[in-house]
Design a protein around this motif. Structure first.
Motif, PDB file in Angstrom:
ATOM      1  N   GLY A  53       2.034  11.979   7.488  1.00  0.00           N
ATOM      2  CA  GLY A  53       2.224  11.277   8.804  1.00  0.00           C
ATOM      3  C   GLY A  53       2.622  12.361   9.845  1.00  0.00           C
ATOM      4  O   GLY A  53       1.865  12.852  10.666  1.00  0.00           O
ATOM      5  N   PHE A  82      -2.054   7.671   8.326  1.00  0.00           N
ATOM      6  CA  PHE A  82      -1.031   6.908   8.789  1.00  0.00           C
ATOM      7  C   PHE A  82       0.128   7.461   9.449  1.00  0.00           C
ATOM      8  O   PHE A  82       0.201   8.625   9.423  1.00  0.00           O
ATOM      9  N   SER A  83       0.924   6.721  10.106  1.00  0.00           N
ATOM     10  CA  SER A  83       2.246   7.096  10.539  1.00  0.00           C
ATOM     11  C   SER A  83       2.024   8.014  11.895  1.00  0.00           C
ATOM     12  O   SER A  83       1.151   7.562  12.799  1.00  0.00           O
ATOM     13  N   THR A  86      -1.559   8.261  13.874  1.00  0.00           N
ATOM     14  CA  THR A  86      -1.982   7.084  14.922  1.00  0.00           C
ATOM     15  C   THR A  86      -2.409   7.803  16.055  1.00  0.00           C
ATOM     16  O   THR A  86      -3.417   7.327  16.693  1.00  0.00           O
ATOM     17  N   TYR A 101      -6.977   3.605   9.131  1.00  0.00           N
ATOM     18  CA  TYR A 101      -5.342   3.674   9.267  1.00  0.00           C
ATOM     19  C   TYR A 101      -4.762   3.086   7.730  1.00  0.00           C
ATOM     20  O   TYR A 101      -4.990   2.054   7.313  1.00  0.00           O
ATOM     21  N   GLY A 102      -4.139   4.150   6.973  1.00  0.00           N
ATOM     22  CA  GLY A 102      -3.907   3.984   5.484  1.00  0.00           C
ATOM     23  C   GLY A 102      -3.143   5.231   5.055  1.00  0.00           C
ATOM     24  O   GLY A 102      -2.418   5.867   5.633  1.00  0.00           O
ATOM     25  N   SER A 104      -2.166   8.377   2.808  1.00  0.00           N
ATOM     26  CA  SER A 104      -2.075  10.032   2.876  1.00  0.00           C
ATOM     27  C   SER A 104      -2.171  10.565   1.475  1.00  0.00           C
ATOM     28  O   SER A 104      -2.204  10.008   0.710  1.00  0.00           O
TER      29      SER A 104
END
Length: 117
Positions: A53, A82-83, A86, A101-102, A104
């Motif tokens: 992230g 993700f994280s 965003t 989005y998911g 890593s």
């Protein structure tokens, strides 16, 4: 993690600045932006899988949008992260690219045991 991706039939590559260490990455948002532009402009790259992230992706925005650098090279590709990524999802959405989005690379590919995947 690299071997796990290879076992799935993928050929992972790392962009020029991605392995230069956390201090370099933190001090050089322009290099991170350059890697992202490279990933979208390189036709041999089908998917962009974020390492983790992070906490300052917003710092890439001037280097990606000042002269429409990213918009000039953008192509539909799988983008997964993700994280803090965003921010990447939002800017890619603004350019018309669908993202996921998911997972890593570090948290979900490297650290989890095979049975958990």
């Amino acid at each position: 993690g690299i071997q796990r991706l290879k076992d799935l039939g993928l050929n992972p590559i790392f962009l020029p600045h991605s392995l230069k260490g956390l201090d370099f990455i933190k001090e050089h948002p322009e290099a991170r932006a350059e890697d992202l532009i490279h990933a979208f402009s390189d036709d041999s790259i089908d998917m962009i899988l974020c390492a983790i992230g992070g906490d300052d992706t917003y710092r890439l925005l001037p280097y990606l949008f000042e002269n429409d650098q990213l918009q000039k090279v953008i192509k539909p590709k799988i983008f997964l992260g993700f994280s803090d990524t965003t921010m990447n999802h939002l800017m890619l959405h603004k350019l018309g690219v669908n993202t996921f989005y998911g997972q890593s690379f570090l948290a979900d590919i490297c650290e989890l045991d095979k049975e958990m995947l």
